[in-house]
Design a protein around this motif. Structure first.
Motif, short mmCIF file in Angstrom:
data_model
loop_
_atom_site.label_atom_id
_atom_site.label_comp_id
_atom_site.label_asym_id
_atom_site.label_seq_id
_atom_site.Cartn_x
_atom_site.Cartn_y
_atom_site.Cartn_z
N THR A 163 0.84 -1.20 0.00
CA THR A 163 0.00 0.00 0.00
C THR A 163 0.88 1.25 0.00
O THR A 163 0.59 2.23 -0.69
CB THR A 163 -0.94 -0.02 1.22
OG1 THR A 163 -1.75 -1.19 1.13
CG2 THR A 163 -1.85 1.20 1.25
N SER A 190 -0.96 -7.41 -7.86
CA SER A 190 -2.28 -6.78 -8.02
C SER A 190 -2.26 -5.32 -7.56
O SER A 190 -3.18 -4.57 -7.86
CB SER A 190 -3.34 -7.57 -7.26
OG SER A 190 -3.23 -7.35 -5.87
N TYR A 191 -1.24 -4.92 -6.86
CA TYR A 191 -1.12 -3.52 -6.45
C TYR A 191 -0.50 -2.66 -7.55
O TYR A 191 -0.52 -1.44 -7.46
CB TYR A 191 -0.24 -3.40 -5.19
CG TYR A 191 -0.95 -3.81 -3.92
CD1 TYR A 191 -1.37 -2.87 -2.98
CD2 TYR A 191 -1.18 -5.16 -3.63
CE1 TYR A 191 -2.00 -3.24 -1.82
CE2 TYR A 191 -1.81 -5.55 -2.47
CZ TYR A 191 -2.22 -4.58 -1.56
OH TYR A 191 -2.85 -4.95 -0.40
P1 ADP Z 1 -7.75 2.28 -1.51
O1 ADP Z 1 -8.09 2.46 -0.06
O2 ADP Z 1 -7.80 3.54 -2.31
O3 ADP Z 1 -8.40 1.12 -2.17
P2 ADP Z 1 -5.37 0.80 -0.91
O4 ADP Z 1 -4.10 1.44 -0.57
O5 ADP Z 1 -6.12 0.04 0.10
O6 ADP Z 1 -6.20 1.98 -1.55
O7 ADP Z 1 -5.15 -0.14 -2.17
C1 ADP Z 1 -4.47 0.33 -3.27
C2 ADP Z 1 -4.74 -0.64 -4.41
O8 ADP Z 1 -4.26 -1.91 -4.07
C3 ADP Z 1 -6.23 -0.77 -4.65
O9 ADP Z 1 -6.53 -0.14 -5.89
C4 ADP Z 1 -6.51 -2.25 -4.72
O10 ADP Z 1 -6.83 -2.64 -6.04
C5 ADP Z 1 -5.22 -2.91 -4.35
N1 ADP Z 1 -5.44 -3.70 -3.13
C6 ADP Z 1 -5.74 -3.24 -1.91
N2 ADP Z 1 -5.87 -4.24 -1.02
C7 ADP Z 1 -5.61 -5.38 -1.71
C8 ADP Z 1 -5.58 -6.77 -1.37
N3 ADP Z 1 -5.81 -7.20 -0.14
N4 ADP Z 1 -5.28 -7.66 -2.34
C9 ADP Z 1 -5.04 -7.23 -3.58
N5 ADP Z 1 -5.06 -5.94 -3.96
C10 ADP Z 1 -5.35 -5.03 -3.06
#
Ligand code: ADP
Ligand code: ADP
Length: 235
Positions: free
Chosen positions: A185, A209-210
């Protein structure tokens, strides 16, 4: 212009009959502000790709431009300067200096480059430390920090000088699931909010996926190049 540009890059280790082709005629760009995940099976060429892109390693054929500079024509010394001035690294093993505090580790690249910390840089490091939840850990030595905290120190160190690109090699490889998510994150935030260009090697689909973009390397070639749709493009 792209931050990193590969033009028909081939990298071989060794020569003659025993040569191993780790990269095979790779042409690809990494653009400014992109968070790219580099995936692929073990031995496919991911580390070689990163080492070449980071100016750590020479190529056998082809052209590599980093922030427009021709790395393939540089001497070792020029590549060292390029890395020092344009590139940040985050490693799986953190690579913190055990005898230095967290703050001293974060400031080390400046010290090694003989750069003094001006007010603006100090404020940026303070901000990073806050965002990374390290404010009350800056006086601690690595051994006094958890794995996640050590990795966050390594990330702060890599981002402190606002390099053109940060390379992260399996940055969550040694972390538990929760801490991995924190670290990913943070990398996303650095990219999304501060425009930091990041290239991350990972085996982990969740880590990938991030990213904005996933490059899959197989047998030294780009086997797939997926872009995640920006939220404004999804309707
Ligand atoms: P937000 O709160 O804006 O969704 P995050 O920082 O929680 O931002 O997440 C950033 C990106 O990472 C998001 O767009 C999401 O697609 C991806 N993401 C978040 N949590 C997960 C997870 N547990 N597994 C996979 N991808 C995730
Ligand atoms: P990955 O990071 O995907 O595991 P690498 O880039 O480390 O892949 O390796 C790609 C290929 O190059 C492999 O066949 C590996 O054995 C070979 N290789 C990597 N580094 C060296 C080296 N220093 N000397 C000889 N062969 C190497």
């Amino acid at each position: 212009p792209p931050i990193v540009s590969f033009r028909s890059v081939t990298k071989e280790y060794g020569t003659g009959a025993g040569a191993v082709r780790a990269l095979d005629d790779v042409t690809v760009d990494i653009r400014a502000g992109e968070f790219t995940a580099i995936m692929g099976p073990s031995g496919s060429g991911k580390s070689t790709f990163m080492n070449v892109a980071a100016g750590l390693d020479d190529v056998t054929r082809g052209e590599v431009l980093v922030t427009g500079q021709p790395v393939h024509r540089m001497t070792d010394q020029q590549r060292t300067l390029l890395r020092r001035d344009r590139v940040g690294f985050v490693f799986q093993a953190f690579n913190l200096v055990p005898t230095l505090s967290a703050a001293e580790n974060i400031e080390l690249p400046f010290e090694l480059a003989g750069r003094t910390l001006d007010g603006e840089t100090r404020r940026w490091i303070e901000h990073l430390s806050t965002v990374l939840g390290l404010r009350d850990r800056l006086g601690h030595h690595p051994a006094q920090l958890s794995g996640g905290q050590q990795q966050r120190v390594a990330i702060a160190r890599a981002l402190a000088s606002r390099p053109a690109i940060v390379f992260a090699d399996e940055p969550t490889g040694n972390l538990d699931t929760r801490t991995s998510r924190e670290v990913l994150t943070l990398l996303r935030t650095a990219c999304g909010e501060y425009g930091q260009t990041i290239a991350m090697v990972s085996h982990d689909p969740v880590a990938a996926s991030y990213a904005d973009r996933v490059l899959v390397i197989a047998d030294g070639r780009i086997a797939a190049d997926h872009n995640r749709l920006a939220p404004q493009d999804i309707s």
